[in-house]
Design an enzyme around this catalytic site. Structure first.
Site, mmCIF file in Angstrom:
data_model
loop_
_atom_site.group_PDB
_atom_site.id
_atom_site.type_symbol
_atom_site.label_atom_id
_atom_site.label_comp_id
_atom_site.label_asym_id
_atom_site.label_seq_id
_atom_site.Cartn_x
_atom_site.Cartn_y
_atom_site.Cartn_z
ATOM 1 N N THR A 15 -36.526 26.188 14.727
ATOM 2 C CA THR A 15 -37.700 25.316 14.798
ATOM 3 C C THR A 15 -38.967 26.171 14.707
ATOM 4 O O THR A 15 -39.886 25.877 13.919
ATOM 5 C CB THR A 15 -37.683 24.479 16.094
ATOM 6 O OG1 THR A 15 -36.512 23.656 16.060
ATOM 7 C CG2 THR A 15 -38.915 23.603 16.226
ATOM 8 N N HIS B 45 -27.841 29.952 17.241
ATOM 9 C CA HIS B 45 -26.742 29.206 17.877
ATOM 10 C C HIS B 45 -25.872 28.433 16.897
ATOM 11 O O HIS B 45 -24.899 27.798 17.301
ATOM 12 C CB HIS B 45 -27.268 28.314 19.011
ATOM 13 C CG HIS B 45 -28.047 27.114 18.600
ATOM 14 N ND1 HIS B 45 -27.556 25.835 18.759
ATOM 15 C CD2 HIS B 45 -29.265 26.974 18.057
ATOM 16 C CE1 HIS B 45 -28.473 24.964 18.348
ATOM 17 N NE2 HIS B 45 -29.512 25.630 17.915
ATOM 18 N N CYS C 209 -30.459 16.882 17.457
ATOM 19 C CA CYS C 209 -31.881 16.829 17.813
ATOM 20 C C CYS C 209 -32.413 15.413 17.752
ATOM 21 O O CYS C 209 -33.465 15.117 18.276
ATOM 22 C CB CYS C 209 -32.698 17.695 16.874
ATOM 23 S SG CYS C 209 -32.093 19.358 16.837
#
Ligand code: PLP
Length: 376
Positions: free
Chosen positions: A70, A199, A323
């Site tokens: 992000t 991740h 998300c």
């Protein structure tokens, strides 16, 4: 537990945890400190940078460690728009991750940027002629996803890069799902920026990197100390960065060998589901896709109810991107492809890992059949 949500996050491998532990317990100095403890941390930082660079065929000075994709995505777009403040137009697509869409929305609503969000076909393809047509003299950046996190559909990024180059417009590639699952060569791609997330490749949440083709002209998003060669202020998160370096080494040494086996397991699973549930279909199946992702449309079956049922059976899948899951709206990706909220809310995302097995997939298929019987 059977875990089929590797596009949301991946479990860290033993080696990754080991490195992180040693950074926390032994090598915990500040890489900017001049005494030996700091120098040791600096060595670990350089080593991790070297591992990321060599895995993706970039130069070490082109790697900026971030807090995740992000931040990488926001930073790439920020750098491009700050580099050409007179250019007020951005090209992206309707099927990007929210990290891209929300930052573009922000630039649009707060700073008056014009954002072109390219549509996709029913199968999730991008129209390259339309992309070329939409690039303008005042386009500051093109930001596009390489492999879609919900469908796994892969876009022809070398062609996209060529189009951007021929128009003289910087390109940012969201390679979060591509890295580790397919060959990514930053040097050969010719993109200006590329984002990745720790991740998703066996490292840790809160870690990532931005690859920058021309670090001398990078405009940082985070201002502070001179860390990351002045490209990102803030003391480096060494346990996370060390883990990211090792995860890249593991990906590089495995050379994608295991993914071909997973692709074939996925093929068997998709064929089995379609055989047992003839109304089911797979979004984007006619396209080049990541080897691990199935976007499964089950007409008449609410995907959130299916996720809950499977969870009770010990199986983790998702009804869209993690998300977005707290949001009420169903997947914007499937909606962009199908123009149907109903189809979007009846689609499951199943994403395998390198250690997923046929037995696990058989179990998922039979639970899905069971659930459809109960639900119908
Ligand atoms: N881009 C894509 C395609 C993703 O799948 C994700 C995470 O789901 C991100 C960006 C954001 O990554 P992070 O969680 O590291 O901020």
């Amino acid at each position: 537990m059977i875990y089929f949500d590797h596009n949301a996050t991946t479990p860290p491998s033993g080696k990754v945890v080991e490195v992180m532990k040693s950074q926390l317990l032994d090598n915990w100095g500040n890489p900017s400190s001049s005494y030996r403890l700091g120098a040791n941390a600096r060595d670990a930082l350089d080593e991790a940078r070297g591992s990321v660079a060599s895995f993706l065929n970039a130069r070490p000075d082109q790697i900026v460690f971030t807090s995740g994709a992000t931040e990488s995505i926001n930073s790439a777009i920020h750098s491009a728009v700050r580099s050409s403040p007179e250019k007020k137009h951005i090209v992206t697509s309707c099927v990007e991750h929210s990290a891209t869409l929300a930052y573009c929305d922000y630039l649009e609503s707060v700073y008056g940027y014009e954002v072109t969000r390219l549509p996709v076909s029913r199968e999730g393809e991008i129209d390259l002629e339309l992309l070329a047509k939409e690039i303008r003299k005042d386009t500051a950046i093109v930001s596009l996803i390489w492999a879609n996190n919900e469908t796994g559909v892969i876009w022809p990024m070398a062609d996209i890069s060529e189009i951007c180059r021929s128009h003289g417009v910087p390109l940012h590639v969201d390679a979060v799902q591509a890295v580790g699952k397919m060959h990514v060569d930053f040097g050969a791609l010719g993109a200006d920026y590329l984002s990745l997330s720790g991740h998703k490749i066996g490292a840790l949440k809160g870690s990532g990197a931005l690859l920058v083709a021309d670090p001398n002209h990078f405009k940082p998003l985070l201002h502070g100390g001179k860390q990351e060669d002045g490209l990102r202020g803030g003391t480096e998160a060494m346990p996370l960065i060390g883990a990211l370096g090792v995860a890249c080494e593991i990906c590089a040494s495995e050379a994608f060998g295991r993914w071909e086996g997973i692709r074939s397991l996925r093929g068997t699973f998709e064929a089995m589901v379609k055989d047992k549930l003839p109304k089911a279909s797979i979004h984007g199946a006619g396209n080049e896709r990541l080897p691990n992702t199935t976007s499964l449309y089950l007409p008449g079956i609410d995907s959130d109810a299916a996720v809950t049922y499977l969870d009770q059976k010990g199986i983790c899948v998702s009804s869209g991107s993690a998300c977005m899951e707290s949001a009420i709206a169903p997947s914007h990706v499937i909606f962009s492809m199908t123009k149907s909220h109903e189809i979007a809310s009846e689609t499951l995302r199943i994403s395998l890992g390198q250690n997923s097995t046929k037995e696990e997939l058989d179990c998922l298929a039979s639970e899905l059949v069971q659930f459809v019987k109960l639900y119908a």
